[in-house]
Structure formats: structure tokens, C-alpha cells
Design a protein around this motif. Structure first.
Motif, mmCIF file in Angstrom:
data_model
loop_
_atom_site.group_PDB
_atom_site.id
_atom_site.type_symbol
_atom_site.label_atom_id
_atom_site.label_comp_id
_atom_site.label_asym_id
_atom_site.label_seq_id
_atom_site.Cartn_x
_atom_site.Cartn_y
_atom_site.Cartn_z
ATOM 1 N N LYS A 38 18.057 -2.657 0.289
ATOM 2 C CA LYS A 38 17.056 -3.520 0.913
ATOM 3 C C LYS A 38 17.668 -4.500 1.921
ATOM 4 N N ASP A 108 6.852 -11.303 -7.982
ATOM 5 C CA ASP A 108 7.563 -10.033 -8.131
ATOM 6 C C ASP A 108 7.551 -9.538 -9.572
ATOM 7 N N ILE A 244 9.875 -2.772 0.428
ATOM 8 C CA ILE A 244 9.723 -3.376 -0.895
ATOM 9 C C ILE A 244 8.573 -4.370 -0.831
ATOM 10 N N HIS A 245 7.732 -4.349 -1.817
ATOM 11 C CA HIS A 245 6.635 -5.304 -2.006
ATOM 12 C C HIS A 245 5.573 -5.161 -0.917
ATOM 13 N N ASP A 247 3.228 -7.276 -0.098
ATOM 14 C CA ASP A 247 2.521 -8.475 0.367
ATOM 15 C C ASP A 247 3.006 -9.063 1.697
ATOM 16 N N ALA A 248 3.812 -8.327 2.437
ATOM 17 C CA ALA A 248 4.033 -8.687 3.845
ATOM 18 C C ALA A 248 3.591 -7.507 4.715
ATOM 19 N N ARG A 264 3.493 -1.294 10.222
ATOM 20 C CA ARG A 264 3.510 -0.572 8.935
ATOM 21 C C ARG A 264 2.079 -0.144 8.622
ATOM 22 N N TYR A 297 16.347 -12.151 2.505
ATOM 23 C CA TYR A 297 16.142 -10.717 2.317
ATOM 24 C C TYR A 297 14.943 -10.184 3.088
ATOM 25 N N SER A 298 13.990 -11.053 3.334
ATOM 26 C CA SER A 298 12.700 -10.582 3.834
ATOM 27 C C SER A 298 12.686 -10.528 5.350
ATOM 28 N N SER A 299 11.691 -9.848 5.879
ATOM 29 C CA SER A 299 11.545 -9.737 7.329
ATOM 30 C C SER A 299 10.729 -10.915 7.860
ATOM 31 N N TRP A 301 7.910 -10.805 8.778
ATOM 32 C CA TRP A 301 6.497 -10.596 8.426
ATOM 33 C C TRP A 301 6.036 -11.380 7.214
ATOM 34 N N LEU A 302 6.902 -12.264 6.708
ATOM 35 C CA LEU A 302 6.404 -13.212 5.708
ATOM 36 C C LEU A 302 5.285 -14.054 6.316
ATOM 37 N N GLY A 346 13.250 -15.583 -1.519
ATOM 38 C CA GLY A 346 12.547 -14.383 -1.956
ATOM 39 C C GLY A 346 11.148 -14.239 -1.410
ATOM 40 N N CYS A 351 4.274 -14.606 -2.400
ATOM 41 C CA CYS A 351 5.424 -14.297 -3.263
ATOM 42 C C CYS A 351 5.736 -15.410 -4.251
HETATM 43 O O1 DAV Z 1 8.720 -7.669 5.048
HETATM 44 O O2 DAV Z 1 10.618 -8.068 4.122
HETATM 45 C C1 DAV Z 1 8.896 -9.014 1.961
HETATM 46 C C2 DAV Z 1 8.074 -9.048 0.708
HETATM 47 C C3 DAV Z 1 8.553 -10.076 -0.200
HETATM 48 N N1 DAV Z 1 7.814 -10.084 -1.445
HETATM 49 C C4 DAV Z 1 9.424 -7.822 4.048
HETATM 50 C C5 DAV Z 1 8.774 -7.731 2.695
#
Ligand code: DAV
Length: 367
Positions: A38, A108, A244-245, A247-248, A264, A297-299, A301-302, A346, A351
Motif C-alpha cells: 500500500k 478501519d 484499500i478502504h 471511503d476515499a 476510480r 499512507y493515504s492519497s 483523495w482524503l 490513517g 476514517c
Molecule cells: O485514497 O489513499 C484512503 C482510505 C483511508 N481509509 C486513499 C484511500
């Protein structure tokens, strides 16, 4: 103090009681298969691990505390977890990892469906014990609410058989990743059921679950058998190289309206149930930032990782000007919340929360 009732069937009914995470003692965990898959190949996080810098923990906690206070002021009861020691290694008969992850984000781990809160299996070794952060609250709810169902999905073994070795490289490249995502070839194998709660969206009688890195088909099948009164739908988003996940990517705002990450897109065949029932799937506005904050970690798009307070009111991160504008155009009242300084822990507003109580009951939106 007011006694707890656990009840929440969807992502938008009026929110009355919620859990907000804490950043205390959060760690960047050491390398392990599912997590490495990830971390973006160009990320500043590649190759480093250990306790997150204290100033970032303090800043994130200030933001989370302020968000909790904002919700409390609106009459929403807010509970906070009790962080365990995340510096401790996690060891089971099947694996060892030198540290854990943290007590963020609660979404999560905890899946609330009606009067039940289900602890997800998770798929990262460093998150295997994460439910312990929430046990004091769940025990309290169990004492206070005679109808509360506290459930835990079977703990997975997380041996190497759970992960495709093809993903154990930081030189895969986006093109290959997109091809794999389109083929639904993800880092997790079908060795045993795996799911993160944040791959699930609740639409009353229907649960929409993302098949990706953190949730496999057996995890979705497990949810199907566990919730026999629900219809469980698997979805996937081929445009996401790090899926992953959900919600974004896919964000329901109220009955009949969903935002979809324009990069996406939900495939045509999976749109049918929404379109046949008059639901509109709109492209989300662009994020206001070109890059995520450091050690995240996230993009970007949060931006669309919003918390709906009721079908007319939504919390949006305060720097996400385009997302706020779009909500305004859609007729929602926007509550701006400063949270970007906690993204690295996170995720965003959806989230970092987990539902305990929303008014309303289980409805069928896709008859
Ligand atoms: O777009 O990185 C983040 C989701 C975090 N719960 C992303 C997905």
C-alpha cells in the motif's frame, strides 16, 4: 451519564454518538507484505519505521480533540478509545512484527451494523491487536445496552500464504498495478477471510464492500454469511493502483446521492443497482492539494473522506475548498473541520470516527 444504545444502519442518518480516534503512540510499522503493497512507490515512508515524531502526534491529537469538541457542541456524544502500547511487538504462533500501528483510525476496525459492532479481521500483522484499543468502550456498551451485539470476526493467521509475493517489490510501477487492479489481482490471497471495516459502506439492507488489498472475496463471503438479512455487494475500482478502504473512493451523502472518485470510477455493471433505483453517482470535486502531507499512507483523495452528520449536514476538511464548494452546490450545510495535520495517522474525517448511534432504522433503498 446517558446510557449507550448502539444503532446505525447507514452513513447519513442523524449522528448522535460516535467514537473519535487518538494519535497517542502511533507507529510507522516495520515492513510486512500487506502494508508494503500500500505504501506508494514514491512515498517518503518507504524503508522507515518506528514511533511517529512526538510533535506530529501532539498536533494530530490537538486536531482530533478539537474535532471531538466540535461534535460535542452539536449535541453528539463522543467517546475516545484507550490506547494500548503500540511499541510492543505483535507475536502469534504464526507471525512476528516488531511494532503495532496505533489507535487510528477506528473506522478501519469497527463495523457498526444496526445494534452490532463487529471487529474486522484486518489484514496487516501490525493491526492484529488493534481492537484492544476499543475493548474498554465495547465492554461498556455491552454493560449498558442489553441489545448490543459485540462480535469479532475470526482472527486470521496472516502467514505468508495470505500475500501474493508478486506485490513484494517497490518497483512494480503504476501501469502494472493498474493492470493488476483491473484483473482483481490484489496483494491478499484467498487463503482465509480477510476484511477491514473501512471497506464496507452501509446502505440499510445493503452492504457495499470493496474487494481490494485489505478485503478479499472470502472476507466478503464471510460478511454475507454473518449478515444473512443483508444483501452484500462486492465492488471494485479498477482506477486505483493502491486499493484499500472504500471511503476515499465512494461516498454516499444521503439517500439517492453518492460521490465517486473520478479516477476510480465504479464499473458500469456495478452501477446498475444504484441507477435502477434512481440513485445519482456524481464525480467528487478535485482535492485542494497536489500531494499528501508527510509520512501519510493515504492519497490526496482524503478530500472526499467526509463525515455526514445528517442528510443535510456534512463535515469536510477545512482546507478542501473544492469539496466544500461542491457540497454547498449539492445543498448540504458544510461544517469545516481542521484535520489535515492528522491525515498521516490513517485518514480523514470518516476514517477517524466510528458510528455508535444514528437515528433511524434499517430501510431498503434498492427494492
Ligand atoms: O485514497 O489513499 C484512503 C482510505 C483511508 N481509509 C486513499 C484511500
Amino acid at each position: 451519564m446517558q446510557k449507550t444504545t448502539v444503532n446505525s444502519w447507514n452513513e447519513w442518518d442523524p449522528l448522535k454518538h460516535v467514537i473519535v480516534g487518538r494519535a497517542d503512540d502511533c507507529h510507522i510499522p516495520p515492513a510486512e507484505p500487506a502494508l508494503d503493497a500500500k505504501v506508494p512507490e514514491d512515498s517518503d515512508m518507504r524503508g522507515q519505521w518506528g514511533r511517529r515524531p512526538q510533535d506530529t502526534i501532539d498536533e494530530a491529537n490537538e486536531l482530533l480533540d478539537a474535532f471531538a469538541a466540535q461534535l460535542t457542541k452539536r449535541g453528539i456524544r463522543v467517546d475516545r478509545p484507550t490506547p494500548i502500547n503500540h511499541a510492543l511487538p505483535a507475536t502469534t504462533p504464526d507471525f512476528h512484527t516488531d511494532s503495532q500501528f496505533g489507535c487510528m483510525p477506528p473506522r478501519d476496525v469497527l463495523l457498526t451494523v444496526g445494534s452490532e459492532i463487529l471487529e474486522a479481521t484486518m489484514s496487516y500483522r501490525c493491526r492484529w491487536f488493534e481492537y484492544l484499543n476499543y475493548r474498554p468502550l465495547l465492554q461498556q456498551y455491552w454493560e449498558e445496552d442489553p441489545n448490543f451485539r459485540h462480535e469479532a470476526a475470526p482472527k486470521p493467521r496472516l502467514t505468508d500464504a495470505d500475500y501474493h509475493p508478486d506485490y513484494l517489490s517497490d518497483k512494480i510501477g503504476t501501469e502494472k498495478r493498474l493492470q493488476w487492479a483491473a484483473e482483481k489481482f490484489f496483494v491478499t490471497t484467498e487463503e482465509e477471510p480477510l476484511f477491514d471495516a473501512a471497506d464496507v459502506l452501509r446502505f440499510g439492507r445493503d452492504l457495499v464492500v470493496q474487494h481490494g488489498f485489505t478485503t478479499n472475496l472470502k472476507g466478503i463471503e464471510w460478511l454475507r454469511r454473518h449478515f444473512p438479512d443483508h444483501r452484500v455487494h462486492a465492488v471494485n475500482f479498477p482506477g486505483d493502483p493502491y486499493p484499500i478502504h472504500i471511503d476515499a473512493t465512494f461516498t454516499p451523502l444521503r439517500p439517492g446521492l453518492i460521490l465517486n472518485n473520478p479516477g476510480r470510477r465504479l464499473p458500469d455493471d456495478q452501477r446498475k443497482m444504484f441507477e435502477a433505483n434512481g440513485w445519482e453517482i456524481k464525480d467528487a470535486a478535485q482535492p485542494a492539494h497536489n500531494t499528501p502531507p508527510p509520512l501519510c499512507y493515504s492519497s490526496t483523495w482524503l478530500s472526499m473522506n467526509v463525515l455526514v452528520l445528517d442528510p443535510k449536514t456534512v463535515c469536510v476538511e477545512a482546507s478542501e475548498v473544492y469539496q466544500m464548494e461542491q457540497m454547498d452546490r449539492l445543498g448540504l450545510e458544510v461544517v469545516p473541520v481542521n484535520l489535515r495535520g492528522a491525515y498521516a495517522f490513517g485518514g480523514g474525517l470518516h476514517c477517524c470516527t466510528a458510528d455508535v448511534y444514528r437515528e433511524g432504522s434499517c430501510e431498503d433503498y434498492f427494492p
